[in-house]
Design a protein around this motif. Structure first.
Motif, PDB file in Angstrom:
ATOM      1  N   ARG A 288       0.826  -1.317   0.141  1.00  0.00           N
ATOM      2  CA  ARG A 288      -0.211  -0.075   0.138  1.00  0.00           C
ATOM      3  C   ARG A 288       0.931   1.189  -0.044  1.00  0.00           C
ATOM      4  O   ARG A 288       1.594   1.493   0.822  1.00  0.00           O
ATOM      5  CB  ARG A 288      -1.012  -0.129   1.415  1.00  0.00           C
ATOM      6  N   LEU A 289       0.778   2.017  -1.119  1.00  0.00           N
ATOM      7  CA  LEU A 289       1.568   3.365  -1.362  1.00  0.00           C
ATOM      8  C   LEU A 289       0.641   4.477  -0.889  1.00  0.00           C
ATOM      9  O   LEU A 289      -0.414   4.823  -1.686  1.00  0.00           O
ATOM     10  CB  LEU A 289       1.998   3.369  -2.466  1.00  0.00           C
TER      11      LEU A 289
ATOM     12  N   LEU B 119       0.571  10.255  -6.477  1.00  0.00           N
ATOM     13  CA  LEU B 119      -0.172   9.067  -6.796  1.00  0.00           C
ATOM     14  C   LEU B 119      -0.217   8.253  -5.326  1.00  0.00           C
ATOM     15  O   LEU B 119       0.727   8.175  -4.748  1.00  0.00           O
ATOM     16  CB  LEU B 119       0.523   8.595  -7.954  1.00  0.00           C
ATOM     17  N   LYS B 120      -1.023   7.484  -5.493  1.00  0.00           N
ATOM     18  CA  LYS B 120      -1.290   6.311  -4.371  1.00  0.00           C
ATOM     19  C   LYS B 120      -1.631   4.855  -4.966  1.00  0.00           C
ATOM     20  O   LYS B 120      -2.055   4.970  -6.227  1.00  0.00           O
ATOM     21  CB  LYS B 120      -2.141   6.758  -3.234  1.00  0.00           C
ATOM     22  N   GLY B 121      -1.525   3.897  -4.215  1.00  0.00           N
ATOM     23  CA  GLY B 121      -1.709   2.657  -4.920  1.00  0.00           C
ATOM     24  C   GLY B 121      -1.824   1.635  -4.158  1.00  0.00           C
ATOM     25  O   GLY B 121      -1.464   1.717  -2.820  1.00  0.00           O
ATOM     26  N   ARG B 122      -2.154   0.309  -4.393  1.00  0.00           N
ATOM     27  CA  ARG B 122      -2.326  -0.972  -3.703  1.00  0.00           C
ATOM     28  C   ARG B 122      -1.980  -1.916  -4.697  1.00  0.00           C
ATOM     29  O   ARG B 122      -2.599  -2.203  -5.768  1.00  0.00           O
ATOM     30  CB  ARG B 122      -3.452  -1.287  -3.097  1.00  0.00           C
ATOM     31  N   ILE B 123      -1.236  -3.071  -4.310  1.00  0.00           N
ATOM     32  CA  ILE B 123      -1.078  -4.343  -5.031  1.00  0.00           C
ATOM     33  C   ILE B 123      -1.427  -5.507  -4.266  1.00  0.00           C
ATOM     34  O   ILE B 123      -0.980  -5.376  -2.972  1.00  0.00           O
ATOM     35  CB  ILE B 123       0.469  -4.444  -5.516  1.00  0.00           C
TER      36      ILE B 123
ATOM     37  N   ILE C  62      -3.981  -4.673  -9.072  1.00  0.00           N
ATOM     38  CA  ILE C  62      -3.127  -3.657  -8.905  1.00  0.00           C
ATOM     39  C   ILE C  62      -3.804  -2.449  -9.455  1.00  0.00           C
ATOM     40  O   ILE C  62      -4.296  -2.499 -10.340  1.00  0.00           O
ATOM     41  CB  ILE C  62      -1.770  -3.813  -9.907  1.00  0.00           C
TER      42      ILE C  62
ATOM     43  N   ILE D 167      -3.132   2.025  -9.132  1.00  0.00           N
ATOM     44  CA  ILE D 167      -2.478   3.038  -8.809  1.00  0.00           C
ATOM     45  C   ILE D 167      -3.431   4.409  -9.313  1.00  0.00           C
ATOM     46  O   ILE D 167      -3.955   4.733 -10.165  1.00  0.00           O
ATOM     47  CB  ILE D 167      -1.375   3.133  -9.888  1.00  0.00           C
TER      48      ILE D 167
ATOM     49  N   LEU E 196      -4.260   8.460  -9.374  1.00  0.00           N
ATOM     50  CA  LEU E 196      -3.757   9.847  -9.227  1.00  0.00           C
ATOM     51  C   LEU E 196      -4.688  10.746  -8.956  1.00  0.00           C
ATOM     52  O   LEU E 196      -5.757  11.156  -9.551  1.00  0.00           O
ATOM     53  CB  LEU E 196      -3.330  10.212 -10.683  1.00  0.00           C
TER      54      LEU E 196
ATOM     55  N   GLY F  34     -10.530   3.142  -7.251  1.00  0.00           N
ATOM     56  CA  GLY F  34     -10.025   2.088  -7.735  1.00  0.00           C
ATOM     57  C   GLY F  34     -10.903   1.176  -8.431  1.00  0.00           C
ATOM     58  O   GLY F  34     -10.496  -0.144  -8.647  1.00  0.00           O
TER      59      GLY F  34
END
Length: 711
Positions: free
Chosen positions: A459-460, A483-487, A507, A509, A511, A665
């Motif tokens: 988790r970003l 940007l933020k994201g999750r894998i 996945i 990401i 913005l 997402g």
């Protein structure tokens, strides 16, 4: 002169007569005195008999009783003595042997040419057992574990605790050999103790010993000495020096022991160095990744069933290391606990922890992470997990890194908790700062089952794009977007490459609203007119607003399909199709931007990204763009050169995206326009690149996993 001439005698006689009259025969007091007198007499008589005969007549009873109690055959082939001098027990035997248990095979657990001891009698009865003096000549001890590690040769009664050796305050040892075998730990050792010579109460030389053996098929040698032998004679603290060599590992141990055979509370210092730290831990059956050359030092002591290493400091490769470590010798597996910290971690030293070949990365840098498989480049690390070694121990390790030394990789403040419980390995949490953002992750590797199952959750938090992508030619000035994201993936396999090749998950990401350089955005859109206009105006770095964006992939059995790629800016809507494969690391994607306003010269055709993870490529001249170029040529020939421009005109009809589904997402089917209508330009969550779900003639709209034949 007569008795009556001495009054004192008469007085004393009167007193005694009175006492005798008061203690009548047959009274309890008289009986008690008689019993005590008899016991004392018998004890004195027994002591005298033992002292005069030296207890030699007890030889056969001793053999019989000792054999019965120990379930071993105990024999004394020579002289035998057992008596008290005066209160401590004196034991002497020649050619004494104690057999091995039946499961250990033929031979003796213990044998000695002569053994001469002085034993503190009262300590054996009421306190911790103590031997004041031990003189051993020609001794041989055979220490063995069985294959299941449930029985050992020094436990004399079944289901009893292992033999608790007494404290030995003074010792003289001559020509003693020790043999040790442990099939489970794959450890075998033979140690010889050199002769110790003394004059009176002073030893003339250090107590030296040497030997060798194998540990998990790794040969080792050792040699050492007790450098304060006279303290050994006096029962004081003993100076120890020990050197061990195994493969490329060199260890030196110095310090003091409480007694010649006592490790509890020892004050020791260890310095160990070698080519690879994995070799050192491998001897103990503990699996760690490979390292470059290392050198470590720490204090060391034993407390109960724990070996404690404190004040640990040193280096491995170009990185530092400090902290403390404890190894607890418990059943069924040893437990490794540690708190470690690194101030500066070199990027090369990280490579083996991820699964890359350390020597290749050290020699070639980033190029060393790429290998060739079937003529194509592969980037994902493929080092297998040491599943068998994970069965040997449990672990609870906390590790922190302040700074990572690496070009174009802004990573710092790594914090990791690693736990291993019966082959279940967890990295949770594994956190780090990246480009003024923060990455939290939980990785669970279940090696209790085969194949190994790995669960990834990364988790970003919102991270500045300018800083994060600086190494890819993006400058921070004028770029405020984050940007933020999750894998979230789960797959089977004993390496990173294998587990991802069989993974399933998502996945995403995201913005949020922000700005990005016009040059970057417009070149991605291939809007030549706007780009040239800005360039002529000298406004190349003027930012363009990003309203919201989502780069999403759904992964099925190692195949990632765009689901969706949708970026809404102030001037255009960018969509992406296609996907990539974790199986062979191939990429085949297409990006297209539709303008929200009129643009005179716009490519407005897909930009392809192809190749492999390790060697990606960009194809600007797509078939659509070549077709439009052909139309432009035809118009220019038929009408006029100016008419050819019409083929590249973007009328600006792109539909703005609703940012709610994007920022959550959501998958492609959930995306909407700002008017709430389903989007028809984001695909269907498949790897097809064409808007209608087709990538070539004859391919159905419901195509899911294949396009252009690369998956």
């Amino acid at each position: 002169m007569s008795y009556h001439d001495f009054p004192a005698w008469r007085t004393g006689t009167s007193w005694m007569s009175g006492a005798i009259r008061r203690i009548r025969i047959g009274t309890p007091a008289a009986v008690l005195i008689a019993v005590l007198t008899t016991l004392i007499g018998l004890l004195v008589l027994g002591w005298a008999i033992l002292f005069v005969t030296k207890g030699r007549f007890l030889k056969h009873p001793f053999e019989r009783i000792a054999s019965s109690y120990s379930n071993r055959k105990v024999q004394v082939a020579g002289d035998f003595q057992f008596y008290f001098s005066p209160f401590n027990a004196k034991f002497y035997a020649e050619r004494m042997t104690v057999s091995n248990p039946a499961w250990a095979g033929p031979g003796n657990f213990f044998a000695a040419k002569t053994i001469d001891t002085n034993i503190a009698t009262f300590s054996f009865l009421f306190g911790k057992r103590r031997v004041n003096w031990l003189a051993l000549d020609g001794g041989a001890i055979d220490l063995q574990w069985d294959a299941a590690h449930r029985r050992n040769s020094w436990t004399f009664v079944e289901d009893a605790q292992p033999l608790d050796l007494p404290d030995i305050r003074q010792a003289i040892i001559d020509g003693t050999k020790i043999r040790y075998r442990d099939p489970k730990l794959q450890l075998s050792a033979n140690i010889a103790v050199e002769t110790i010579r003394a004059e009176g109460k002073q030893l003339m030389n250090a107590v030296r010993f040497s030997g060798g053996g194998t540990a998990r098929r790794t040969p080792f040698t050792l040699y050492g000495a007790i450098l304060s032998p006279n303290q050994t004679i006096a029962g004081g603290r003993n100076q120890l020096a020990l050197a061990i060599r195994a493969a490329s590992t060199r260890a030196e141990i110095t310090g003091t022991l409480p007694g010649a055979t006592e490790l509890e509370g020892a004050d020791l210092h260890i310095e160990v160095r070698g080519r690879n730290m994995a070799d050192m831990f491998g001897v103990a059956g503990i699996a760690v990744p490979d390292t470059r050359a290392y050198r470590l030092r720490s204090a060391m002591t034993k407390a109960g069933d724990e070996w404690r290493f404190t004040g640990l400091r040193g280096r491995f490769g170009d990185s530092d290391l400090a902290g403390k470590l404890t190894i607890k010798m418990r059943r069924p597996r040893m437990l490794l606990t540690a708190t470690l910290a690194t101030q500066t971690l070199d990027i090369v030293d990280i490579a083996p922890f991820i699964g890359y070949d350390l020597d290749m990365v050290a020699a070639k840098g980033a190029a060393g992470t790429v290998r060739q498989v079937g003529g194509t480049p592969r980037l994902l690390p493929d080092a297998p997990l040491q599943t068998e070694s994970l069965k040997n121990f449990d672990a609870d390790v906390r590790y922190s890194v302040r700074t990572v030394r690496a070009k174009s990789l802004p990573v710092s403040n790594i914090a990791m908790t690693l736990k291993l419980d019966n082959s279940l390995l967890t990295l949770s949490p594994l956190a780090l700062d990246v480009a003024r953002g923060h990455l939290d992750s939980d990785i669970i590797i279940n090696a209790r089952q085969m194949p190994v199952l790995t669960d990834y959750d990364l988790r970003l938090s919102p991270t500045p794009m300018g800083r994060l992508l600086a190494g890819f030619g993006v400058e921070e000035s004028g770029t405020t977007g984050v940007l933020k994201g999750r894998i979230k993936l789960k797959g089977t396999g004993d390496s990173v490459a294998k587990s991802l090749a069989h993974s399933t998950g998502r996945i995403a990401i995201i913005l949020p609203k922000g700005s990005f350089w016009t040059r970057n955005v417009q070149l991605s859109e291939l809007d030549i007119g706007t780009y040239a206009y800005k360039l002529l105006q000298g406004k190349l770095k003027e930012p363009v607003q990003i309203n919201c964006g989502l780069i999403g992939f759904t992964v099925r059995n190692g195949i990632a399909a765009a689901d969706p790629i949708l970026i809404d800016t102030s001037k255009s809507v960018m969509v992406g199709r296609g996907g990539f494969s974790f199986r062979n690391e191939a990429i085949d994607m297409a990006f297209r931007a539709d303008g929200k306003r009129f643009s005179l010269i716009s490519g407005q055709s897909p930009v392809g990204i192809n190749g492999y993870f390790a060697r990606p490529g960009i194809n600007v001249l797509s078939p659509d763009l070549l077709m439009r170029g052909g139309v432009a040529v035809a118009l220019g020939v038929v009408a006029s050169p100016l008419a050819s421009v019409l083929a590249f005109v973007d009328i600006g009809d792109a539909k703005s995206a609703a940012c709610g589904p994007i920022l959550s997402g959501a998958i492609a089917a959930a995306q909407r326009t700002t008017k709430g209508k389903p989007r028809d330009d984001v695909g269907h969550g498949t790897t097809a690149k064409a808007e209608n779900g087709r990538s070539n003639t004859g391919e159905r709209k419901s195509q899911r996993k294949k396009f252009l034949g690369i998956f």
